[in-house]
Design a protein around this motif. Structure first.
Motif, short mmCIF file in Angstrom:
data_model
loop_
_atom_site.label_atom_id
_atom_site.label_comp_id
_atom_site.label_asym_id
_atom_site.label_seq_id
_atom_site.Cartn_x
_atom_site.Cartn_y
_atom_site.Cartn_z
N ASP A 1 -33.10 -20.08 17.82
CA ASP A 1 -33.16 -21.46 18.32
C ASP A 1 -34.60 -21.79 18.73
O ASP A 1 -35.22 -21.06 19.50
CB ASP A 1 -32.22 -21.62 19.52
CG ASP A 1 -31.96 -23.07 19.88
OD1 ASP A 1 -32.92 -23.86 19.81
OD2 ASP A 1 -30.82 -23.40 20.21
N PHE A 2 -35.12 -22.90 18.20
CA PHE A 2 -36.50 -23.29 18.46
C PHE A 2 -36.61 -24.42 19.49
O PHE A 2 -37.67 -25.03 19.64
CB PHE A 2 -37.16 -23.75 17.16
CG PHE A 2 -37.09 -22.73 16.06
CD1 PHE A 2 -37.84 -21.58 16.12
CD2 PHE A 2 -36.24 -22.93 14.96
CE1 PHE A 2 -37.78 -20.63 15.10
CE2 PHE A 2 -36.17 -21.99 13.95
CZ PHE A 2 -36.94 -20.83 14.02
N GLN B 1 -40.13 -32.54 14.62
CA GLN B 1 -40.87 -31.29 14.58
C GLN B 1 -39.92 -30.10 14.61
O GLN B 1 -40.15 -29.09 13.92
CB GLN B 1 -41.85 -31.21 15.76
CG GLN B 1 -42.76 -29.98 15.68
CD GLN B 1 -43.81 -29.97 16.77
OE1 GLN B 1 -43.82 -30.84 17.64
NE2 GLN B 1 -44.70 -28.99 16.73
N LEU B 2 -38.87 -30.19 15.40
CA LEU B 2 -37.89 -29.11 15.45
C LEU B 2 -37.22 -28.91 14.10
O LEU B 2 -37.00 -27.78 13.65
CB LEU B 2 -36.84 -29.39 16.53
CG LEU B 2 -37.30 -29.20 17.98
CD1 LEU B 2 -36.25 -29.72 18.94
CD2 LEU B 2 -37.60 -27.73 18.24
N LEU B 3 -36.89 -30.01 13.43
CA LEU B 3 -36.28 -29.91 12.11
C LEU B 3 -37.25 -29.27 11.12
O LEU B 3 -36.87 -28.41 10.32
CB LEU B 3 -35.86 -31.29 11.61
CG LEU B 3 -35.25 -31.35 10.20
CD1 LEU B 3 -34.03 -30.45 10.10
CD2 LEU B 3 -34.90 -32.78 9.84
N ALA B 4 -38.53 -29.66 11.19
CA ALA B 4 -39.54 -29.07 10.31
C ALA B 4 -39.66 -27.57 10.56
O ALA B 4 -39.80 -26.77 9.62
CB ALA B 4 -40.89 -29.75 10.52
N LEU B 5 -39.61 -27.16 11.83
CA LEU B 5 -39.65 -25.74 12.18
C LEU B 5 -38.49 -24.99 11.55
O LEU B 5 -38.66 -23.93 10.93
CB LEU B 5 -39.61 -25.58 13.70
CG LEU B 5 -40.88 -25.86 14.50
CD1 LEU B 5 -40.57 -25.85 15.99
CD2 LEU B 5 -41.95 -24.84 14.17
N ARG C 1 -39.10 -22.31 8.39
CA ARG C 1 -38.88 -20.90 8.70
C ARG C 1 -37.64 -20.34 8.01
O ARG C 1 -37.62 -19.17 7.64
CB ARG C 1 -38.84 -20.73 10.22
CG ARG C 1 -40.23 -20.97 10.80
CD ARG C 1 -40.31 -21.05 12.28
NE ARG C 1 -41.71 -21.22 12.68
CZ ARG C 1 -42.12 -21.34 13.93
NH1 ARG C 1 -41.22 -21.32 14.92
NH2 ARG C 1 -43.40 -21.49 14.21
N ALA C 2 -36.64 -21.17 7.80
CA ALA C 2 -35.50 -20.72 6.98
C ALA C 2 -35.96 -20.43 5.56
O ALA C 2 -35.56 -19.43 4.95
CB ALA C 2 -34.41 -21.79 6.98
N ASP C 3 -36.82 -21.31 5.04
CA ASP C 3 -37.37 -21.10 3.69
C ASP C 3 -38.17 -19.81 3.62
O ASP C 3 -38.06 -19.04 2.66
CB ASP C 3 -38.24 -22.30 3.32
CG ASP C 3 -38.88 -22.16 1.95
OD1 ASP C 3 -38.13 -22.10 0.95
OD2 ASP C 3 -40.12 -22.12 1.87
N ALA C 4 -38.99 -19.53 4.64
CA ALA C 4 -39.80 -18.32 4.66
C ALA C 4 -38.93 -17.06 4.70
O ALA C 4 -39.22 -16.07 4.02
CB ALA C 4 -40.74 -18.34 5.87
N ILE C 5 -37.86 -17.10 5.48
CA ILE C 5 -36.97 -15.95 5.58
C ILE C 5 -36.27 -15.70 4.25
O ILE C 5 -36.14 -14.56 3.80
CB ILE C 5 -35.95 -16.16 6.71
CG1 ILE C 5 -36.66 -16.22 8.06
CG2 ILE C 5 -34.90 -15.05 6.72
CD1 ILE C 5 -35.79 -16.71 9.20
N SER D 1 -46.12 -20.79 8.98
CA SER D 1 -46.54 -22.14 9.35
C SER D 1 -45.33 -23.01 9.61
O SER D 1 -44.29 -22.88 8.96
CB SER D 1 -47.38 -22.75 8.21
OG SER D 1 -47.60 -24.12 8.44
N ALA D 2 -45.49 -23.92 10.57
CA ALA D 2 -44.40 -24.86 10.89
C ALA D 2 -44.42 -26.06 9.95
O ALA D 2 -43.53 -26.90 10.00
CB ALA D 2 -44.53 -25.35 12.33
N ARG D 3 -45.42 -26.13 9.10
CA ARG D 3 -45.51 -27.26 8.17
C ARG D 3 -44.55 -27.08 7.02
O ARG D 3 -44.33 -25.96 6.54
CB ARG D 3 -46.94 -27.40 7.63
CG ARG D 3 -47.98 -27.75 8.68
CD ARG D 3 -49.31 -28.09 8.02
NE ARG D 3 -49.77 -27.01 7.18
CZ ARG D 3 -50.51 -26.00 7.64
NH1 ARG D 3 -50.84 -25.94 8.91
NH2 ARG D 3 -50.94 -25.05 6.83
N PRO D 4 -43.98 -28.19 6.50
CA PRO D 4 -43.11 -28.12 5.32
C PRO D 4 -43.86 -27.51 4.15
O PRO D 4 -45.08 -27.64 4.03
CB PRO D 4 -42.75 -29.59 5.06
CG PRO D 4 -42.94 -30.26 6.38
CD PRO D 4 -44.09 -29.56 7.02
N SER D 5 -43.14 -26.85 3.26
CA SER D 5 -43.76 -26.16 2.13
C SER D 5 -44.32 -27.11 1.10
O SER D 5 -45.14 -26.74 0.27
CB SER D 5 -42.73 -25.24 1.45
OG SER D 5 -41.69 -26.00 0.87
#
Length: 224
Positions: free
Chosen positions: A14-15, A24-28, A32-36, A79-83
């Motif tokens: 949880d962020f 910003q929370l949605l972007a996080l 990060r789901a994409d990175a995992i 990064s917290a930025r969208p891919s």
């Protein structure tokens, strides 16, 4: 971020403490789901994101080391930025009275005309925050503040498949006929869930969506 167990083979990250801004929370959560997922960590079998959190599901017998520590380390260097790889999808919607079951109610609640409501709904760029409730149901972030109305006092026992609806700060589409209490303002001819396809859902978290108005005749033509 906080990590909490979800049974013995899953946990939730949880962020909420990282920002007070919903976008910003949605972007996080999405980044990060994409990175995992891309990291292909041994033992991880599914990654599911929501508005401010990510759930990790894993197979205990295939996990190598401390999976929570590995995921935490991965997130801290992500990064917290969208891919920038989000898909752009256009969804046709017919707003005829036959399909817009609650358009008059929304008009009454917002003091807007039906045309103004449709214009606002069409002019917004939405982000698919998550898929849930029933298979293929997309929760859209980005609804105009002017269209924020409460759910129905008494939910319907049957909402037609393809119904495009809004409730509070969210927008969505019912992929199947099901019970529901959101305000229905139109209907799309698209099928949002196909059990025999991979992936079975038309939309995915992170997709960017715009709606396109169609006539009743076009609805019949585009219906799958």
């Amino acid at each position: 971020m906080k990590i909490c167990p979800l049974g013995d083979s899953a946990f939730v990250i949880d962020f909420a403490d990282e920002s007070s801004d919903a976008d910003q929370l949605l972007a996080l959560a999405l980044s990060r789901a994409d990175a995992i997922e891309r990291a292909a960590i041994p033992g991880v079998v599914d990654v599911t994101s929501a508005y401010q959190s990510v759930a990790i599901f894993f197979n205990q017998s295939r996990v190598e080391g401390n999976i929570e520590e590995r995921v935490r380390a991965l997130i801290e260097r992500t990064s917290a930025r969208p891919s920038g790889k989000a898909r752009r999808i256009e969804i046709p919607v017919c707003y005829d009275d036959e399909f817009a079951l609650d358009l008059a109610r929304v008009a009454s609640r917002t003091s807007l005309t039906a045309d103004a409501i449709i214009t606002l709904h069409l002019s917004t760029k939405y982000t698919v925050a998550c898929i849930g409730f029933i298979p293929g149901f997309p929760f859209f972030a980005g609804l105009s503040d002017k269209l924020r109305v409460p759910r129905l006092e008494s939910p319907r026992t049957k909402v037609p498949a393809g119904s495009v609806a809004i409730a509070n700060a969210q927008a969505g589409i019912y992929p199947f006929e099901s019970p529901g209490g959101w305000n229905v303002i139109g209907r799309t001819p698209l099928r949002l869930f196909r059990a025999t396809e991979n992936p079975p859902t038309l939309l995915r978290p992170g997709d960017r969506v715009r709606f396109r108005q169609i006539s009743r005749a076009q609805f019949d033509t585009e219906q799958e």
